[in-house]
Design an enzyme around this catalytic site. Structure first.
Site, PDB file in Angstrom:
ATOM      1  N   PHE A  26     -26.743  27.881 -18.089  1.00 54.67           N
ATOM      2  CA  PHE A  26     -27.171  26.538 -17.671  1.00 54.67           C
ATOM      3  C   PHE A  26     -26.307  25.960 -16.549  1.00 54.67           C
ATOM      4  O   PHE A  26     -26.709  25.042 -15.856  1.00 54.67           O
ATOM      5  CB  PHE A  26     -27.205  25.580 -18.873  1.00 54.67           C
ATOM      6  N   LYS A  27     -25.103  26.511 -16.383  1.00 61.87           N
ATOM      7  CA  LYS A  27     -24.201  25.958 -15.367  1.00 61.87           C
ATOM      8  C   LYS A  27     -24.800  26.049 -13.973  1.00 61.87           C
ATOM      9  O   LYS A  27     -24.457  25.258 -13.096  1.00 61.87           O
ATOM     10  CB  LYS A  27     -22.851  26.639 -15.448  1.00 61.87           C
ATOM     11  N   ASP A  28     -25.717  26.995 -13.751  1.00 59.71           N
ATOM     12  CA  ASP A  28     -26.389  27.079 -12.446  1.00 59.71           C
ATOM     13  C   ASP A  28     -27.146  25.799 -12.117  1.00 59.71           C
ATOM     14  O   ASP A  28     -27.293  25.446 -10.950  1.00 59.71           O
ATOM     15  CB  ASP A  28     -27.412  28.230 -12.441  1.00 59.71           C
TER      16      ASP A  28
ATOM     17  N   MET B  30     -24.415  23.615 -10.674  1.00 58.83           N
ATOM     18  CA  MET B  30     -23.569  24.249  -9.665  1.00 58.83           C
ATOM     19  C   MET B  30     -24.351  24.544  -8.388  1.00 58.83           C
ATOM     20  O   MET B  30     -23.821  24.412  -7.284  1.00 58.83           O
ATOM     21  CB  MET B  30     -23.006  25.534 -10.258  1.00 58.83           C
TER      22      MET B  30
END
Ligand SMILES: *Cc1c(COP(=O)(O)O)cnc(C)c1O
Length: 470
Positions: free
Chosen positions: A112-114, A117
């Site tokens: 999920f960090k994409d 980011m």
């Protein structure tokens, strides 16, 4: 909109300045002076919007010093089918028992960090060009964060990335993801040591004031406000995708470590999104579960942090927690300074007199999941739904099933895809072929580029001096 620090000793600043910051100069976290409010009419207007158009509506409430057309262009470039693998960007699917899963892990690095980011990479490039500045991003990673940062910053102008990871300690898939990047501005460094050693080198470099200034050192860790902002959008989109109309309410269940993901959900609720409850799911590292059950927050040392099979949640001091506690104590910066003095001395704090507010006014509830729970949940979901979930999402589903009230709609945020954690999947369901997105099909076979260095900050400094052309 102006931003302030939770600790109360930083001058007010606009969004474009906060965007490039980690900790505020006074040691606190940056926040908007107040959260903008969305009413029923706004929700009605927004319900039919696609992801980028919704993101623009939400972000333009916060990023008021960025030119509107430029902000729209940044968002349109970020949230595309080519990057996130679907027109919907964050589709919702349902399990047979009615629990819904918000898919946040279809971006380049399958976590999920994409979601945040990728936006940050484009926003950094834009703001740096406007200011005529450059940045050297340094970071330490044991997996997810480093790869998400590298895929977001690869090829970006005026940014060099130096990412340290412990030599030989990441999974083959994670190594392949990072080390196969051949962009000139991405530098992978494998340190002969552990993750904590990498982290210590980052700190050592940042404490060298002259070096920090000369090379404009920066980080992209989870306290960055731009990341939180980008995450607020998918709570609103997830709400629309999980409901038929704006009279309905949903609860979100969020696998948590640094409290970054669920903090964005908390802010969406404060803005007026019809969220019933925010369910914080932890693994064996359960400081947050302890807080939401007792009101006591007692962070643990690195040596008391368990290594688990949901490794991205192996955190015992939740770096974004301060943003919520600030509200809980009535925006009293003085009080907050005292509380975090007690956190830093290792003692922690007791806010049990405010537990009722945390639970009822802010809607928080929590639960915990262990290795055995996660294995059983992955297996059960696979057998009942023929659906494979990753170990972190499994922690969320386990807790959601445990706390669910009759007729409550719970949306669990999917924080990674199972192929990233294949050992645990095999332990749960046996040897099966785990589906992979097209762009990762043969990733382990690609050529890799990494510099192996002894565990010495001096050597990393030398490498930066050699590679960065000022
Ligand atoms: C980062 C991460 C988490 C924890 O998110 P926080 O924002 O730190 O609470 C959970 N699952 C996965 C897969 C992650 O990468």
């Amino acid at each position: 909109m102006q931003y302030i620090s939770t600790r109360g000793n930083t001058p007010k600043m606009p969004f474009s300045e906060v965007l490039l910051m980690g900790l505020a100069p006074d040691g606190g976290l940056m926040l908007p002076e107040s959260y903008p409010q969305i009413d029923k009419a706004t929700l009605d207007k927004w319900r039919g919007l696609n992801y980028p158009d919704l993101a623009f509506e939400v972000m333009s409430l916060f990023a008021t010093d960025i030119d509107k057309d430029d902000l729209k262009a940044l968002i349109d470039k970020t949230y595309t089918k080519a990057v996130f693998n679907s027109d919907d960007i964050t589709p919702v699917r349902s399990l047979k028992d009615g629990i819904k899963i918000l898919e946040l892990s279809n971006g380049p690095t399958l976590a999920f960090k994409d979601m945040a980011m990728q936006f940050l990479g484009n926003a950094f490039e834009y703001v740096l060009a406007k200011k005529g500045q450059r940045l050297t991003i340094i970071g330490a990673t044991s997996g997810d964060t480093g790869s998400a940062a590298e895929y977001a910053l690869r090829g970006k102008k005026n940014i060099e990335v130096f990412m340290m990871s412990p030599h030989g300690k990441m999974s083959e898939f994670q190594r392949a993801q990072m080390y196969s990047l051949m962009d000139d501005n991405i530098h992978n460094i494998a340190i002969e040591g552990m993750f904590d050693d990498c982290q210590d080198i980052v700190k050592a470099l940042q404490q060298d004031k002259a070096f920090k200034e000369k090379y404009s050192l920066g980080t992209v860790n989870s306290i960055n406000w731009g990341r939180i902002l980008a995450q607020i959008v998918y709570y609103i989109k997830g709400y629309f995708n999980a409901t038929d109309n704006n009279n309905q309410k949903v609860s979100f269940c969020v696998p948590s470590g640094n409290f970054g993901n669920v903090c964005a959900g908390h802010i969406a609720k404060e803005m007026g999104l019809p969220i019933e409850r925010l369910i914080v799911a932890t693994n064996e590292n359960d400081v947050l579960d302890e807080f939401f059950k007792t009101g006591k927050y007692i962070p643990r040392k690195a040596s008391q942090t368990y290594v688990t099979s949901s490794p991205s949640m192996d955190i015992s001091k939740a770096s974004n927690f301060e943003r919520f506690i600030y509200l809980l104590v009535g925006k009293d910066s003085q009080k907050l300074n005292e509380l975090w003095n007690d956190v830093n001395s290792g003692q922690g704090f007791d806010l049990s007199h405010l537990l009722n507010d945390a639970q009822n006014k802010y809607g928080f509830v929590s639960g915990k999941s262990t290795h055995a729970d996660r294995i059983a949940t992955i297996k059960a979901v696979y057998e009942s739904d023929n659906d494979l979930i990753d170990p972190h999402t499994a922690d969320g589903i386990k807790v959601a099933r445990e706390v669910r009230l009759p007729s409550e709609t719970i949306v669990v945020t999917e924080t990674a895809l199972p192929v990233k954690f294949s050992d645990t999947i095999v332990e749960a369901v046996g040897q099966i072929e785990i589906k992979r997105p097209e762009h990762t099909k043969d990733i382990e076979g690609l050529p890799q580029r990494v510099v192996v260095l002894d565990n010495k900050a001096e050597l990393v400094k030398e490498l930066i001096e050699q590679k960065v052309k000022l």
